[in-house]
Design an enzyme around this catalytic site. Sequence first.
Site, PDB file in Angstrom:
ATOM      1  N   ILE A  48       1.972  -5.527   3.457  1.00  0.00           N
ATOM      2  CA  ILE A  48       1.176  -6.534   4.023  1.00  0.00           C
ATOM      3  C   ILE A  48       1.931  -7.920   3.582  1.00  0.00           C
ATOM      4  O   ILE A  48       2.025  -8.214   2.564  1.00  0.00           O
ATOM      5  CB  ILE A  48      -0.228  -6.602   3.516  1.00  0.00           C
ATOM      6  CG1 ILE A  48      -0.906  -4.944   3.574  1.00  0.00           C
ATOM      7  CG2 ILE A  48      -1.102  -7.484   4.123  1.00  0.00           C
ATOM      8  CD1 ILE A  48      -1.273  -4.795   5.046  1.00  0.00           C
ATOM      9  N   ASP A  63     -11.700   5.083   6.849  1.00  0.00           N
ATOM     10  CA  ASP A  63     -11.451   4.876   5.415  1.00  0.00           C
ATOM     11  C   ASP A  63     -12.377   3.895   4.891  1.00  0.00           C
ATOM     12  O   ASP A  63     -12.012   2.693   4.451  1.00  0.00           O
ATOM     13  CB  ASP A  63      -9.937   4.470   5.333  1.00  0.00           C
ATOM     14  CG  ASP A  63      -9.254   4.342   3.906  1.00  0.00           C
ATOM     15  OD1 ASP A  63     -10.040   4.940   3.018  1.00  0.00           O
ATOM     16  OD2 ASP A  63      -8.282   3.789   3.794  1.00  0.00           O
ATOM     17  N   GLY A  85       0.985  -1.287  -0.112  1.00  0.00           N
ATOM     18  CA  GLY A  85       0.187   0.017  -0.185  1.00  0.00           C
ATOM     19  C   GLY A  85       0.838   1.086  -0.136  1.00  0.00           C
ATOM     20  O   GLY A  85       2.026   1.436  -0.169  1.00  0.00           O
ATOM     21  N   ALA A  86       0.182   2.507  -0.025  1.00  0.00           N
ATOM     22  CA  ALA A  86       0.827   3.676   0.082  1.00  0.00           C
ATOM     23  C   ALA A  86       1.664   3.739   1.317  1.00  0.00           C
ATOM     24  O   ALA A  86       2.549   4.417   1.736  1.00  0.00           O
ATOM     25  CB  ALA A  86      -0.152   5.006  -0.389  1.00  0.00           C
ATOM     26  N   GLU A  87       1.053   3.136   2.341  1.00  0.00           N
ATOM     27  CA  GLU A  87       1.417   3.603   3.722  1.00  0.00           C
ATOM     28  C   GLU A  87       2.067   2.326   4.462  1.00  0.00           C
ATOM     29  O   GLU A  87       2.762   2.377   5.248  1.00  0.00           O
ATOM     30  CB  GLU A  87       0.080   3.619   4.762  1.00  0.00           C
ATOM     31  CG  GLU A  87      -0.608   4.721   4.648  1.00  0.00           C
ATOM     32  CD  GLU A  87      -1.015   4.989   6.022  1.00  0.00           C
ATOM     33  OE1 GLU A  87      -1.230   4.341   6.803  1.00  0.00           O
ATOM     34  OE2 GLU A  87      -1.004   6.351   6.294  1.00  0.00           O
TER      35      GLU A  87
HETATM   36  N1  LIG Z   1      -5.707  -9.649   7.946  1.00  0.00           N
HETATM   37  C1  LIG Z   1      -5.765  -9.684   6.454  1.00  0.00           C
HETATM   38  N2  LIG Z   1      -6.308 -10.799   5.698  1.00  0.00           N
HETATM   39  C2  LIG Z   1      -6.097 -11.003   4.545  1.00  0.00           C
HETATM   40  N3  LIG Z   1      -5.872  -9.876   3.590  1.00  0.00           N
HETATM   41  C3  LIG Z   1      -5.542  -8.852   4.198  1.00  0.00           C
HETATM   42  C4  LIG Z   1      -5.518  -8.618   5.548  1.00  0.00           C
HETATM   43  N4  LIG Z   1      -4.883  -7.320   5.775  1.00  0.00           N
HETATM   44  C5  LIG Z   1      -4.473  -6.978   4.767  1.00  0.00           C
HETATM   45  N5  LIG Z   1      -4.836  -7.553   3.510  1.00  0.00           N
HETATM   46  C6  LIG Z   1      -4.775  -7.404   2.213  1.00  0.00           C
HETATM   47  O1  LIG Z   1      -4.004  -6.228   1.860  1.00  0.00           O
HETATM   48  C7  LIG Z   1      -4.555  -5.018   1.487  1.00  0.00           C
HETATM   49  C8  LIG Z   1      -3.827  -3.835   2.096  1.00  0.00           C
HETATM   50  O2  LIG Z   1      -4.145  -4.003   3.400  1.00  0.00           O
HETATM   51  P1  LIG Z   1      -4.857  -2.535   4.191  1.00  0.00           P
HETATM   52  O3  LIG Z   1      -4.597  -2.756   5.847  1.00  0.00           O
HETATM   53  O4  LIG Z   1      -6.004  -2.065   3.644  1.00  0.00           O
HETATM   54  O5  LIG Z   1      -3.380  -1.718   4.124  1.00  0.00           O
HETATM   55  P2  LIG Z   1      -3.303  -0.097   3.566  1.00  0.00           P
HETATM   56  O6  LIG Z   1      -3.441   0.847   4.747  1.00  0.00           O
HETATM   57  O7  LIG Z   1      -1.869  -0.079   2.706  1.00  0.00           O
HETATM   58  O8  LIG Z   1      -4.494   0.021   2.458  1.00  0.00           O
HETATM   59  C9  LIG Z   1      -6.092  -4.985   1.697  1.00  0.00           C
HETATM   60  O9  LIG Z   1      -6.751  -4.429   0.863  1.00  0.00           O
HETATM   61  C10 LIG Z   1      -6.134  -6.885   1.753  1.00  0.00           C
HETATM   62  O10 LIG Z   1      -6.409  -7.223   0.467  1.00  0.00           O
HETATM   63 MG   LIG Z   2      -6.566  -0.243   2.705  1.00  0.00          MG
END
Ligand SMILES: Nc1ncnc2c1ncn2[C@@H]1O[C@H](COP(=O)(O)OP(=O)(O)O)[C@@H](O)[C@H]1O
Ligand SMILES: [Mg+2]
Length: 209
Positions: free
Chosen positions: A14, A123, A9-11
């Site tokens: 994962i 968000d 992600g931008a932030e």
């Molecule tokens: N606990 C999780 N289980 C499965 N996929 C996850 C999980 N957390 C994040 N993801 C995947 O990673 C992506 C980015 O995670 P997210 O927490 O939304 O981070 P960001 O703040 O970068 O948007 C999510 O859209 C999802 O597809």
């Molecule tokens: Mg996200």
Amino acid sequence: MSNTILALGAESVIFKTRRWNQFFVLKWRKTKPYLLEEIDTLLRKTRTSKECRTLTIARELGVRTPAVYSVDLNNYSILMDFIEGTQFKLLVERLDQKQLLELCQRFGQSIAQLHQGGVVHGDPTTSNVIVDKHFHLWLIDFGLSEMNATVEMKGVDLHLIRRALETTHWDKQELMLNATIEGYIDTIGKEAEDSLSRMNEIRERGRYH
Ligand SMILES: Nc1ncnc2c1ncn2[C@@H]1O[C@H](COP(=O)(O)OP(=O)(O)O)[C@@H](O)[C@H]1O
Ligand SMILES: [Mg+2]
């Protein structure tokens, strides 16, 4: 222990990681070199701690969220359940209308459960919702969430849903927003009116600025 990158992600980064014969997600908030170091550190720390706190509070409120196993505020990372499923965003084009409306209603219900408990997501986009094989919704990405939410904060949260649908699913936005609102009202009842009219007010404010 094996690590693979699930999302960049931008932030955050994962990672999907295997421990004790099970899959987990390690979410690590990376540094943003264009920010002043003190601000960068503060943002990463507060967002990590907010996310960790709200993942648990949301679950207490009846919303499905990954369980948190550990949080490292010095490394800005959270270890949580890996949720097997697909981003709601990616499913939108693949579902028939009935299924799509059903999921939107459930999304609205989940947001309403949070709001009833005084929590705003911060968000609420369709990328931050995972749909599992049972068609259950899981909410993630709580780094911008807040507690003790006022009507204004709830109105903003709903406005952000509208904005996200406008930009990501413009051809289905009306349908999706209406179903989401239906689910929201379904859960909260008459009191939903306050936050919903605030949502409309916020849009009008934006138009004249
Ligand atoms: N606990 C999780 N289980 C499965 N996929 C996850 C999980 N957390 C994040 N993801 C995947 O990673 C992506 C980015 O995670 P997210 O927490 O939304 O981070 P960001 O703040 O970068 O948007 C999510 O859209 C999802 O597809
Ligand atoms: Mg996200």
